[in-house]
Design a protein around this motif. Structure first.
Motif, short mmCIF file in Angstrom:
data_model
loop_
_atom_site.label_atom_id
_atom_site.label_comp_id
_atom_site.label_asym_id
_atom_site.label_seq_id
_atom_site.Cartn_x
_atom_site.Cartn_y
_atom_site.Cartn_z
N ILE A 139 -9.08 -6.25 -5.80
CA ILE A 139 -9.65 -5.77 -4.55
C ILE A 139 -8.58 -5.72 -3.46
O ILE A 139 -8.56 -4.81 -2.63
N GLY A 140 -7.68 -6.70 -3.46
CA GLY A 140 -6.63 -6.75 -2.45
C GLY A 140 -5.75 -5.51 -2.45
O GLY A 140 -5.40 -5.00 -1.39
N ILE A 141 -5.41 -5.02 -3.63
CA ILE A 141 -4.58 -3.81 -3.72
C ILE A 141 -5.35 -2.60 -3.23
O ILE A 141 -4.83 -1.79 -2.46
N ILE A 142 -6.59 -2.48 -3.65
CA ILE A 142 -7.41 -1.35 -3.20
C ILE A 142 -7.55 -1.37 -1.68
O ILE A 142 -7.39 -0.35 -1.02
N ASN A 143 -7.84 -2.54 -1.11
CA ASN A 143 -7.96 -2.65 0.34
C ASN A 143 -6.65 -2.32 1.05
O ASN A 143 -6.67 -1.69 2.11
N PHE A 144 -5.54 -2.77 0.50
CA PHE A 144 -4.27 -2.60 1.19
C PHE A 144 -3.81 -1.14 1.19
O PHE A 144 -2.99 -0.77 2.05
N ARG A 145 -4.35 -0.33 0.32
CA ARG A 145 -3.96 1.09 0.31
C ARG A 145 -4.21 1.72 1.68
O ARG A 145 -3.39 2.47 2.19
N LYS A 146 -5.37 1.43 2.27
CA LYS A 146 -5.66 2.02 3.58
C LYS A 146 -4.75 1.43 4.65
O LYS A 146 -4.30 2.12 5.55
N PHE A 147 -4.45 0.11 4.55
CA PHE A 147 -3.56 -0.50 5.53
C PHE A 147 -2.15 0.09 5.42
O PHE A 147 -1.48 0.30 6.43
N PHE A 148 -1.72 0.37 4.20
CA PHE A 148 -0.41 0.99 3.99
C PHE A 148 -0.35 2.30 4.77
O PHE A 148 0.62 2.56 5.49
N ALA A 149 -1.41 3.09 4.66
CA ALA A 149 -1.46 4.37 5.39
C ALA A 149 -1.42 4.13 6.89
O ALA A 149 -0.75 4.86 7.63
N TRP A 150 -2.10 3.12 7.37
CA TRP A 150 -2.10 2.82 8.81
C TRP A 150 -0.69 2.46 9.28
O TRP A 150 -0.26 2.88 10.34
N TYR A 151 0.00 1.64 8.49
CA TYR A 151 1.36 1.25 8.87
C TYR A 151 2.31 2.46 8.88
O TYR A 151 3.29 2.46 9.61
N MET A 152 2.03 3.46 8.08
CA MET A 152 2.90 4.63 7.99
C MET A 152 2.63 5.65 9.10
O MET A 152 3.37 6.61 9.24
N ARG A 153 1.60 5.43 9.88
CA ARG A 153 1.24 6.38 10.92
C ARG A 153 2.44 6.65 11.83
O ARG A 153 3.06 5.73 12.36
N GLY A 154 2.76 7.91 11.98
CA GLY A 154 3.86 8.31 12.84
C GLY A 154 5.22 8.32 12.16
O GLY A 154 6.19 8.72 12.78
N LEU A 155 5.29 7.86 10.93
CA LEU A 155 6.57 7.87 10.20
C LEU A 155 6.59 9.02 9.20
O LEU A 155 5.55 9.35 8.62
N PRO A 156 7.74 9.63 8.97
CA PRO A 156 7.83 10.69 7.97
C PRO A 156 7.91 10.10 6.56
O PRO A 156 8.95 10.12 5.92
N ALA A 157 6.80 9.53 6.11
CA ALA A 157 6.77 8.84 4.81
C ALA A 157 5.57 9.28 3.99
O ALA A 157 4.91 8.47 3.35
N LYS A 158 5.29 10.57 4.00
CA LYS A 158 4.11 11.09 3.30
C LYS A 158 4.14 10.78 1.80
O LYS A 158 3.12 10.41 1.22
N ALA A 159 5.30 10.89 1.18
CA ALA A 159 5.40 10.62 -0.26
C ALA A 159 5.10 9.16 -0.57
O ALA A 159 4.39 8.86 -1.54
N LEU A 160 5.62 8.24 0.25
CA LEU A 160 5.32 6.81 0.04
C LEU A 160 3.83 6.55 0.19
O LEU A 160 3.24 5.81 -0.59
N LYS A 161 3.24 7.14 1.21
CA LYS A 161 1.81 6.94 1.46
C LYS A 161 0.98 7.46 0.27
O LYS A 161 0.07 6.78 -0.18
N SER A 162 1.35 8.61 -0.24
CA SER A 162 0.63 9.17 -1.40
C SER A 162 0.75 8.27 -2.61
O SER A 162 -0.23 8.05 -3.34
N ARG A 163 1.95 7.72 -2.83
CA ARG A 163 2.15 6.84 -3.99
C ARG A 163 1.42 5.51 -3.80
O ARG A 163 0.97 4.91 -4.78
N ALA A 164 1.28 5.07 -2.56
CA ALA A 164 0.56 3.81 -2.31
C ALA A 164 -0.90 3.92 -2.72
O ALA A 164 -1.49 2.96 -3.22
#
Length: 105
Positions: A50-75
């Motif tokens: 559950i922790g990994i599934i939950n953290f996927r959305k947080f990963f996207a939040w942390y990436m907000r404003g950064l040019p890291a679309k590929a990392l976000k997709s892989r997360a």
């Protein structure tokens, strides 16, 4: 108040109230450090599955404003603790926005 996904410190708030200058966004090293800490706490509280599934959305939040679309997709495809930590490590070691940048409030 909050700036994007990171809380603003009391010192930054005091500076803002005095000068009206919005503090800059932390650099990617600081964001990666906070992400690792947040991820560890999330796993401790929710367990790995559950922790990994939950953290996927947080990963996207942390990436907000950064040019890291590929990392976000892989997360969003990460299934293990190791995969998620490797992605955070890639952010920390990448050339993605090494300078401080301001983000919307």
């Amino acid at each position: 108040f909050q700036r994007g996904d990171l809380q603003v410190t009391a010192a930054e708030t005091a500076e803002y109230l005095k000068t009206g200058n919005v503090p800059g966004r932390p650099d990617v090293h600081e964001i990666a450090r906070i992400m690792r800490e947040h991820f560890a706490l999330n796993l401790a509280f929710n367990g790995e599955d559950i922790g990994i599934i939950n953290f996927r959305k947080f990963f996207a939040w942390y990436m907000r404003g950064l040019p890291a679309k590929a990392l976000k997709s892989r997360a969003f495809l990460a299934e293990t603790e190791e995969e998620m930590l490797n992605l955070i490590g890639e952010l920390n070691n990448s050339k993605v926005v090494k300078k401080r940048m301001c983000c919307p409030l």
